[in-house]
Design a protein around this motif. Structure first.
Motif, PDB file in Angstrom:
ATOM      1  N   PHE A  68       0.831  -1.197   0.000  1.00  0.00           N
ATOM      2  CA  PHE A  68       0.000   0.000   0.000  1.00  0.00           C
ATOM      3  C   PHE A  68       0.870   1.253   0.000  1.00  0.00           C
ATOM      4  N   LEU A  69       1.829   1.297   0.899  1.00  0.00           N
ATOM      5  CA  LEU A  69       2.678   2.472   1.035  1.00  0.00           C
ATOM      6  C   LEU A  69       3.463   2.770  -0.237  1.00  0.00           C
ATOM      7  N   ALA A  70       3.803   1.729  -0.985  1.00  0.00           N
ATOM      8  CA  ALA A  70       4.594   1.929  -2.202  1.00  0.00           C
ATOM      9  C   ALA A  70       3.873   2.799  -3.226  1.00  0.00           C
ATOM     10  N   TYR A  71       2.556   2.814  -3.194  1.00  0.00           N
ATOM     11  CA  TYR A  71       1.793   3.601  -4.165  1.00  0.00           C
ATOM     12  C   TYR A  71       1.770   5.084  -3.818  1.00  0.00           C
ATOM     13  N   GLY A  72       2.051   5.417  -2.582  1.00  0.00           N
ATOM     14  CA  GLY A  72       1.876   6.790  -2.151  1.00  0.00           C
ATOM     15  C   GLY A  72       0.423   7.065  -1.820  1.00  0.00           C
ATOM     16  N   ARG A  73       0.207   8.117  -1.077  1.00  0.00           N
ATOM     17  CA  ARG A  73      -1.111   8.439  -0.545  1.00  0.00           C
ATOM     18  C   ARG A  73      -2.075   8.860  -1.659  1.00  0.00           C
ATOM     19  N   PRO A  74      -3.241   8.216  -1.776  1.00  0.00           N
ATOM     20  CA  PRO A  74      -4.240   8.667  -2.752  1.00  0.00           C
ATOM     21  C   PRO A  74      -4.889   9.971  -2.286  1.00  0.00           C
ATOM     22  N   ARG A  75      -5.283  10.804  -3.230  1.00  0.00           N
ATOM     23  CA  ARG A  75      -5.831  12.119  -2.881  1.00  0.00           C
ATOM     24  C   ARG A  75      -7.195  12.023  -2.217  1.00  0.00           C
ATOM     25  N   LEU A  76      -8.070  11.095  -2.682  1.00  0.00           N
ATOM     26  CA  LEU A  76      -9.451  11.083  -2.217  1.00  0.00           C
ATOM     27  C   LEU A  76      -9.807   9.896  -1.332  1.00  0.00           C
ATOM     28  N   ALA A  77      -9.453   8.681  -1.728  1.00  0.00           N
ATOM     29  CA  ALA A  77      -9.893   7.529  -0.937  1.00  0.00           C
ATOM     30  C   ALA A  77      -9.214   6.247  -1.397  1.00  0.00           C
ATOM     31  N   VAL A  78      -9.250   5.275  -0.485  1.00  0.00           N
ATOM     32  CA  VAL A  78      -8.921   3.887  -0.809  1.00  0.00           C
ATOM     33  C   VAL A  78     -10.238   3.134  -0.960  1.00  0.00           C
ATOM     34  N   LEU A  79     -10.378   2.402  -2.055  1.00  0.00           N
ATOM     35  CA  LEU A  79     -11.574   1.607  -2.333  1.00  0.00           C
ATOM     36  C   LEU A  79     -11.180   0.141  -2.257  1.00  0.00           C
ATOM     37  N   VAL A  80     -11.898  -0.657  -1.479  1.00  0.00           N
ATOM     38  CA  VAL A  80     -11.510  -2.051  -1.234  1.00  0.00           C
ATOM     39  C   VAL A  80     -12.625  -2.995  -1.635  1.00  0.00           C
ATOM     40  N   SER A  81     -12.261  -4.028  -2.404  1.00  0.00           N
ATOM     41  CA  SER A  81     -13.189  -5.108  -2.762  1.00  0.00           C
ATOM     42  C   SER A  81     -12.464  -6.436  -2.638  1.00  0.00           C
ATOM     43  N   ALA A  82     -13.161  -7.458  -2.155  1.00  0.00           N
ATOM     44  CA  ALA A  82     -12.577  -8.797  -2.077  1.00  0.00           C
ATOM     45  C   ALA A  82     -12.453  -9.444  -3.445  1.00  0.00           C
ATOM     46  N   GLY A  83     -13.201  -8.933  -4.438  1.00  0.00           N
ATOM     47  CA  GLY A  83     -13.170  -9.500  -5.776  1.00  0.00           C
ATOM     48  C   GLY A  83     -14.550  -9.912  -6.244  1.00  0.00           C
ATOM     49  N   ASN A  84     -14.600 -10.676  -7.317  1.00  0.00           N
ATOM     50  CA  ASN A  84     -15.871 -11.067  -7.930  1.00  0.00           C
ATOM     51  C   ASN A  84     -16.656 -12.084  -7.114  1.00  0.00           C
TER      52      ASN A  84
END
Length: 628
Positions: A68-84
């Motif tokens: 997660f940290l490698a991407y850098g901080r997103p401006r608005l939000a983190v969106l999480v889904s387990a998948g299909n």
């Protein structure tokens, strides 16, 4: 194609685009496949079309926050889904054994996502950025949004919004809700002030300020009382309609879960636009070395025609996710997608499927749904069809005809579910004739699920007579066409309402139609379905009447074995089931017997040929060691 045709899937790909910021980090338990059959692609491309920058983090290491940290901080939000799929269903069988393969992972690897993936990813996201808004969605979050029964822990669990620590939960398909959340966050609205968005759930400390809501029994109540659990499910189920549904609240300790009413159905134009976004149509190049992502093979050359299903099957949670109101794409949009498909270098001339959750439910059940929504307390179709149900295969048939005429198209198949009861309600036999003539590849799979009236009513499936009529009609049409095409019915074992006697009745039916299922599916109590509420509570939530539930592993094994009674490995189980139910008359040498006696066993007269007269089958049962 290159990486730049996809949404960025790594910090390097973000940098290669020259971005000095990005808006959303979309975390998914599936490998990244840029195809509209994958939820992460739909939401990611939708947000991109609204002008936001979206980066994907697919199947991250959940043991720490490093990925997660490698991407850098997103401006608005983190969106999480387990998948299909729900991550527990994806990883475990009905017997709670680990699955060895995961079709949504590169090369089919089975170890690339954690149990309860939404929860695990949220923990790492919070660890990386405690103050970044965290929004959960996808099928796992959607169907676990209330206090729910979890089969794998055999317990009632709190709403996944409570356990995950997320700020908001998006349920259903999510495009409208996610677009509104994105708009509000971009305007600078704090995430805890994002309220009253249809298709979302949030947590509040008080119900003050809420209006026109219904209260469901609390988490504490449904944990302690099975009757309260059934009542809670009924209340929640009855409000899953975007037009007549109300806000539902459920207390969890000192806080309240608030489910705002479902998002409205997409218009045809909106659904067309969503499916016309610039999907690449395959997996990200990162997975080439692993051989790709197996799940794409079923949908690569398929067309999604619509969303929603009004079938009302008790074991299906689609009503709580996509809803009962059909939302269809236009013929023009589908034809254009098919034309693009035919230009792909790997297209071999075959469109593998045309349909949705149920292929021949191509339009809303009736015109009233546009103004009033789906009826409360009434089914459109099931054990009995509503007299207002509009039965018309014309639009779907017209689409299939146009698809058949496209250059480079050799064959158009319909492999997603056909509702045979809807088909039999159509007085015009044209659709069945053209289905058999043009759109079947040797066999048609349908799902009668059972034959016992008691079980079928519990499942909300049509009576056995309807399936028998369809079976005869299907055979007659194929005979007239000179085609040898087979019917492959699916049956479900150990569904709530099914006793051992019902399972014997199903075995006798299989004997009479001379059919042995190659695979048998045990009922799995997945979150969000009516049948799961029955499984846990032992009650039908709609009537509060007691329902027999096969929970004991031995009874489940007996019911499953009866569906494959001809398999010599099942002999002892089948015999035990027949002895338990007082049906030893089905042990013998007669044409009605399911299994033969043990070597040297002396049978009573009534056990030599079966006591009920039925059409003889050409197949015989198999005794110990006997090969067929």
């Amino acid at each position: 194609m290159s990486e730049k045709d996809f949404l960025p899937l790594s910090p390097r790909e973000i940098r290669s685009r020259g971005w000095d910021f990005y808006d959303f980090l979309l975390v998914t338990g599936d490998a990244y496949v840029d195809h509209p059959s994958f939820g992460h692609a739909l939401i990611g491309r939708h947000l991109e079309s609204l002008g936001y920058r979206v980066a994907l983090l697919a199947q991250p290491d959940w043991h720490g926050p490093g990925d997660f940290l490698a991407y850098g901080r997103p401006r608005l939000a983190v969106l999480v889904s387990a998948g299909n799929l729900d991550s527990m269903l994806n990883r475990y069988t009905a017997a709670k054994k680990r699955r060895s393969r995961d079709a949504y992972s590169p090369g089919g690897r089975g170890d690339l996502r954690p149990d309860r993936a939404t929860f695990a990813y949220c923990q790492r996201a919070r660890q990386a950025w405690p103050d970044v808004p965290l929004v959960i969605g996808g099928i796992e979050a959607s169907l676990r949004r209330f206090a729910h029964y979890d089969y794998w822990s055999d317990s009632v669990r709190r709403s996944i919004l409570v356990d995950s620590g997320a700020d908001l939960l998006v349920y259903g398909m999510g495009e409208l809700a996610m677009g509104e959340i994105a708009r509000l966050l971009a305007m600078g609205v704090p995430v805890d002030a994002v309220a009253d968005v249809d298709g979302t759930c949030r947590l509040v400390s008080s119900t003050d300020g809420l209006w026109d809501y219904v209260e469901s029994p609390s988490f504490e109540a449904v944990s302690e009382s099975r009757e309260a659990f059934a009542e809670a499910f009924r209340i929640q189920y009855e409000q899953q309609d975007p037009l007549r549904g109300k806000t539902v609240v459920q207390r969890h300790g000192a806080r309240w879960l608030v489910q705002h009413r479902p998002a409205r159905p997409l218009t045809t134009a909106e659904l067309d636009a969503l499916y016309e976004l610039p999907y690449v149509g395959t997996w990200h190049p990162r997975y080439d070395e692993a051989g790709g992502v197996p799940a794409i093979e079923e949908v690569r050359f398929s067309l999604v025609t619509h969303r929603g299903c009004y079938g009302g099957c008790a074991f299906c949670a689609l009503t709580s996710h996509q809803g009962r109101i059909i939302q269809s794409r236009s013929e023009a949009s589908l034809l254009e997608e098919a034309r693009r498909m035919t230009k792909r270098p790997d297209f071999k001339g075959y469109i593998h499927d045309v349909g949705g959750p149920t292929a021949n439910f191509f339009a809303p059940a009736c015109a009233d749904q546009a103004e009033r929504g789906a009826c409360k307390g009434k089914d459109c179709i099931g054990w009995k069809a509503c007299n207002r149900l509009v039965v018309d295969h014309g639009p779907f048939l017209a689409l299939l005809r146009r698809l058949r005429e496209l250059p480079r198209v050799k064959k158009v198949f319909v492999r997603s579910g056909i509702r045979f009861d809807y088909l039999m309600a159509d007085d015009d036999g044209t659709f069945l004739e053209e289905l058999c003539r043009h759109h079947i590849s040797g066999q048609l799979k349908v799902a009668p699920e059972h034959v016992s009236p008691r079980v079928l009513k519990t499942m909300n499936k049509p009576p056995r007579a309807v399936f028998d009529a369809f079976r005869r009609a299907y055979g007659a049409v194929n005979e007239a066409l000179g085609k040898k095409q087979y019917l492959v019915p699916y049956f479900l074992s150990s569904h709530p309402g099914s006793t051992l006697e019902d399972a014997v009745e199903l075995a006798e039916y299989l004997r009479d139609i001379d059919f042995t299922p190659e695979q048998v599916q045990d009922f799995i109590p997945t979150p969000g379905s009516l049948a799961t509420a029955m499984y846990y509570s032992g009650l039908d939530p709609m009537t509060m009447r007691a329902v027999h539930v096969p929970r004991d592993s031995r009874e489940k094994a007996l019911q499953r074995a009866l569906l494959q009674y001809r398999n010599p490995k099942n002999y002892d189980l089948v015999r035990e089931a027949l002895e338990r139910t007082g049906r030893k008359d089905l042990i013998g040498f007669g044409p009605l017997c399911l299994i033969r006696p043990r070597p040297g066993e002396v049978l009573a007269g009534a056990e030599r040929g079966g006591r009920r007269k039925r059409r003889p089958s050409s197949s015989r049962g198999a005794g110990p060691g006997r090969k067929r």
